[in-house]
Design a protein around this motif. Structure first.
Motif, PDB file in Angstrom:
ATOM      1  N   PRO A   2       6.518  -2.554  14.274  1.00 42.21           N
ATOM      2  CA  PRO A   2       6.574  -1.697  13.096  1.00 42.21           C
ATOM      3  C   PRO A   2       7.236  -0.365  13.418  1.00 42.21           C
ATOM      4  N   VAL A   3       7.787   0.261  12.385  1.00 42.22           N
ATOM      5  CA  VAL A   3       8.334   1.605  12.510  1.00 42.22           C
ATOM      6  C   VAL A   3       7.194   2.581  12.257  1.00 42.22           C
ATOM      7  N   TYR A   4       6.821   3.331  13.269  1.00 42.86           N
ATOM      8  CA  TYR A   4       5.643   4.204  13.196  1.00 42.86           C
ATOM      9  C   TYR A   4       6.062   5.599  12.781  1.00 42.86           C
ATOM     10  N   LEU A   5       5.669   6.001  11.580  1.00 44.65           N
ATOM     11  CA  LEU A   5       5.996   7.327  11.068  1.00 44.65           C
ATOM     12  C   LEU A   5       4.734   8.044  10.594  1.00 44.65           C
ATOM     13  N   ASP A   6       3.704   7.994  11.452  1.00 39.27           N
ATOM     14  CA  ASP A   6       2.449   8.675  11.159  1.00 39.27           C
ATOM     15  C   ASP A   6       1.988   9.478  12.375  1.00 39.27           C
ATOM     16  N   HIS A   7       2.957  10.140  13.018  1.00 34.49           N
ATOM     17  CA  HIS A   7       2.653  10.911  14.225  1.00 34.49           C
ATOM     18  C   HIS A   7       1.746  12.097  13.944  1.00 34.49           C
ATOM     19  N   ASP A 323       4.084  -0.740   4.376  1.00 24.25           N
ATOM     20  CA  ASP A 323       3.454  -1.387   5.531  1.00 24.25           C
ATOM     21  C   ASP A 323       3.871  -2.853   5.620  1.00 24.25           C
ATOM     22  N   LEU A 324       3.931  -3.531   4.479  1.00 23.59           N
ATOM     23  CA  LEU A 324       4.383  -4.926   4.458  1.00 23.59           C
ATOM     24  C   LEU A 324       5.826  -5.040   4.938  1.00 23.59           C
ATOM     25  N   ALA A 325       6.601  -3.979   4.709  1.00 18.92           N
ATOM     26  CA  ALA A 325       8.001  -3.971   5.144  1.00 18.92           C
ATOM     27  C   ALA A 325       8.153  -3.467   6.575  1.00 18.92           C
ATOM     28  N   GLY A 326       7.033  -3.164   7.241  1.00 17.35           N
ATOM     29  CA  GLY A 326       7.075  -2.725   8.629  1.00 17.35           C
ATOM     30  C   GLY A 326       7.226  -1.238   8.827  1.00 17.35           C
ATOM     31  N   ILE A 327       6.961  -0.453   7.772  1.00 14.81           N
ATOM     32  CA  ILE A 327       7.047   1.005   7.863  1.00 14.81           C
ATOM     33  C   ILE A 327       5.641   1.577   7.738  1.00 14.81           C
ATOM     34  N   GLU A 328       5.175   2.301   8.757  1.00 15.94           N
ATOM     35  CA  GLU A 328       3.833   2.870   8.741  1.00 15.94           C
ATOM     36  C   GLU A 328       3.906   4.366   8.448  1.00 15.94           C
ATOM     37  N   SER A 329       3.379   4.751   7.270  1.00 22.21           N
ATOM     38  CA  SER A 329       3.405   6.146   6.828  1.00 22.21           C
ATOM     39  C   SER A 329       1.997   6.556   6.426  1.00 22.21           C
ATOM     40  N   SER A 330       1.876   7.600   5.628  1.00 19.46           N
ATOM     41  CA  SER A 330       0.565   8.091   5.220  1.00 19.46           C
ATOM     42  C   SER A 330       0.655   8.695   3.831  1.00 19.46           C
ATOM     43  N   THR A 331      -0.455   8.628   3.092  1.00 14.56           N
ATOM     44  CA  THR A 331      -0.496   9.326   1.808  1.00 14.56           C
ATOM     45  C   THR A 331      -0.896  10.776   1.993  1.00 14.56           C
ATOM     46  N   GLY A 332      -1.603  11.061   3.066  1.00 12.01           N
ATOM     47  CA  GLY A 332      -2.075  12.417   3.297  1.00 12.01           C
ATOM     48  C   GLY A 332      -3.227  12.809   2.409  1.00 12.01           C
ATOM     49  N   ARG A 361       3.685  10.803   3.120  1.00 12.74           N
ATOM     50  CA  ARG A 361       4.109  11.648   4.238  1.00 12.74           C
ATOM     51  C   ARG A 361       4.715  10.791   5.330  1.00 12.74           C
ATOM     52  N   PHE A 362       5.912  11.167   5.742  1.00  9.16           N
ATOM     53  CA  PHE A 362       6.559  10.541   6.901  1.00  9.16           C
ATOM     54  C   PHE A 362       6.566  11.592   8.009  1.00  9.16           C
ATOM     55  N   SER A 363       5.937  11.278   9.133  1.00  8.25           N
ATOM     56  CA  SER A 363       5.887  12.253  10.228  1.00  8.25           C
ATOM     57  C   SER A 363       6.444  11.622  11.502  1.00  8.25           C
ATOM     58  N   LEU A 364       7.392  12.328  12.095  1.00  8.33           N
ATOM     59  CA  LEU A 364       8.139  11.854  13.261  1.00  8.33           C
ATOM     60  C   LEU A 364       7.532  12.404  14.542  1.00  8.33           C
ATOM     61  N   ALA A 378      16.191   1.513   4.210  1.00 11.91           N
ATOM     62  CA  ALA A 378      16.368   0.127   3.783  1.00 11.91           C
ATOM     63  C   ALA A 378      15.180  -0.382   2.977  1.00 11.91           C
ATOM     64  N   ALA A 379      13.986   0.073   3.328  1.00 11.58           N
ATOM     65  CA  ALA A 379      12.777  -0.473   2.696  1.00 11.58           C
ATOM     66  C   ALA A 379      12.289   0.325   1.498  1.00 11.58           C
ATOM     67  N   LEU A 380      12.542   1.635   1.491  1.00 13.11           N
ATOM     68  CA  LEU A 380      11.905   2.510   0.510  1.00 13.11           C
ATOM     69  C   LEU A 380      12.285   2.235  -0.946  1.00 13.11           C
ATOM     70  N   PRO A 381      13.572   2.077  -1.283  1.00 13.03           N
ATOM     71  CA  PRO A 381      13.893   1.885  -2.709  1.00 13.03           C
ATOM     72  C   PRO A 381      13.183   0.679  -3.320  1.00 13.03           C
ATOM     73  N   GLY A 382      13.172  -0.440  -2.620  1.00 15.68           N
ATOM     74  CA  GLY A 382      12.499  -1.620  -3.138  1.00 15.68           C
ATOM     75  C   GLY A 382      11.003  -1.445  -3.221  1.00 15.68           C
ATOM     76  N   ALA A 383      10.418  -0.832  -2.188  1.00 13.80           N
ATOM     77  CA  ALA A 383       8.968  -0.610  -2.191  1.00 13.80           C
ATOM     78  C   ALA A 383       8.573   0.326  -3.326  1.00 13.80           C
ATOM     79  N   TYR A 384       9.362   1.363  -3.546  1.00 10.75           N
ATOM     80  CA  TYR A 384       9.055   2.299  -4.626  1.00 10.75           C
ATOM     81  C   TYR A 384       9.161   1.609  -5.987  1.00 10.75           C
TER      82      TYR A 384
END
Length: 407
Positions: A2-7, A323-332, A361-364, A378-384
């Motif tokens: 997964p792409v981890y963007l919850d640092h 998350d289903l698309a492999g992107i791990e973020s947060s609502t905060g 929230r996307f945190s690097l 790549a994943a965000l437009p479809g997920a949104y």
């Protein structure tokens, strides 16, 4: 992978921190014991104390080790309140920003309910910047009743950096101590406890590449704190409890590594952050960047933080689809019993409840790459689109009804 963007929640342990942790876990010894193993463990702790103090611009005697940022915040806010009130019973007021982390906000509210504290909430503007004028007004009105001021160094949700030296300067003119939760700032921004003017400052290991369960409170040498927990009298009799020499050693290694590479790493992350912000706003024109505007002043936003609201959808729905698309973020934001609740930070910044519920929230961090940003685009437009189709107050069933598009 997964792409981890919850640092901002927890960042993976760094190589130096892992090496230090592994080495110390293979040894034994209580740092309070007087035999050889105990003395060795004590040396490990004291060496780590010096390293951490150097990384934060403090004196080693000012470092109080804790179990993490939450304990450090509790010790600072309660300890300062009780000590100041004991010196002068009039000092029952706490001036606290409206965007504090729950570790501070809930502590302040507990003191209000159980210890007779009177709380004045310092407002913020639409960027999440605390009003210095409101602080001045409150202190000029009756500084003798104020026990402490507490303002976080950088916000964990929208990434806004506060003007801490100005805040402490205003408070110092009235003899009032200031605490700051610097959990998000330490290791991401250049800071110095000695130069900050703070009475106390909380930091945490797992935000900078160290292990979970270790933190520290920096306490000025002339600052009096009433202990929150009692026992063996460790840590200047301010925080009793057996010290975790392995975790502390790992924390120090992480801090040393983070600060040594801070200028280069902060610039790298800021460039990735800007690319992410620009990509999101391009690919999803409805998205609204929260916090400091882009492009904004250098240092006004945490280098790894990009926070958006997405109209017409629940942040949790978007999180699950990403998350289903492999992107791990947060609502905060907090979610209790399955009921989405808007972020108190966003509400304090003037957003409506509906606007605030679409947060993401996307945190690097140190493992982030340009490929991670590309994956989000790549994943965000479809997920949104799917999250918006599910609508507000989205549930797992409504997301399925809208169709995930993922197998």
């Amino acid at each position: 992978m997964p792409v981890y963007l919850d640092h901002a929640a927890t960042t993976p342990i760094s190589a130096p921190a892992l090496a230090a942790l592994t080495l110390e876990l293979s040894r034994s010894g209580n740092p309070s014991s007087l035999h050889g193993s105990g003395r060795r463990a004590r040396r490990t702790v004291e060496d780590a104390r010096e390293i951490l103090a150097r990384a934060a611009g403090a004196h080693p005697s000012e470092v109080i080790f804790t179990s993490g940022g939450t304990e450090a915040d509790n010790l600072a806010v309660k300890g300062l309140f009780w000590a100041r009130r004991d010196e002068n019973p009039r000092r029952t007021r706490i001036l606290c920003s409206t965007i504090e982390h729950p570790a501070v906000q809930d502590t302040v509210e507990w003191l209000e309910r159980h210890e007779g504290a009177r709380v004045t909430w310092l407002p913020v503007d639409a960027r999440g910047v605390v009003s210095l004028e409101a602080l001045r007004t409150e202190l000029q009105a009756d500084s003798g009743s104020v026990a402490l001021v507490t303002v976080m160094w950088a916000n964990n949700e929208v990434g806004t950096v506060q003007r801490i030296p100005e805040i402490t300067g205003i408070a110092a003119a009235h003899g009032v101590p200031v605490h700051s939760d610097a959990v998000q700032a330490f290791g991401s921004l250049p800071l110095s406890f000695a130069d900050s003017g703070l009475a106390t400052m909380a930091v945490s290991a797992h935000k900078i590449g160290g292990p979970v369960g270790v933190g520290a409170l920096f306490v000025g040498r002339s600052v009096a704190l009433t202990p929150v927990q009692h026992g063996g009298g460790q840590e200047r009799d301010v925080r009793s409890g057996t010290l975790d020499s392995a975790g502390i050693s790992s924390f120090a290694a992480a801090a040393d590594d983070a600060v040594a590479h801070l200028p280069v790493e902060a610039a790298r992350l800021a460039a990735l952050r800007d690319r992410l912000i620009e990509g999101v706003l391009r690919e999803v024109p409805d998205a609204v960047l929260r916090g400091v505007s882009h492009p904004g002043p250098v240092g006004a936003r945490l280098p790894g933080n990009a926070h958006f609201t997405f109209p017409g959808c629940e942040g949790d729905s978007l999180l699950f689809l990403l998350d289903l698309a492999g992107i791990e973020s947060s609502t905060g934001s907090a979610c209790t019993a399955g009921v989405p609740r808007p972020s108190h930070v966003l509400l304090a910044m003037g957003l409506s409840e509906e606007e605030a519920r679409g947060a993401q929230r996307f945190s690097l961090g140190h493992t982030s790459t340009p490929g991670d940003v590309d994956a989000v685009m790549a994943a965000l437009p479809g997920a949104y689109g799917r999250a918006r189709a599910a609508g507000m107050a989205g549930t797992a069933s409504s997301i399925r009804t809208a169709g995930t598009g993922f197998s």
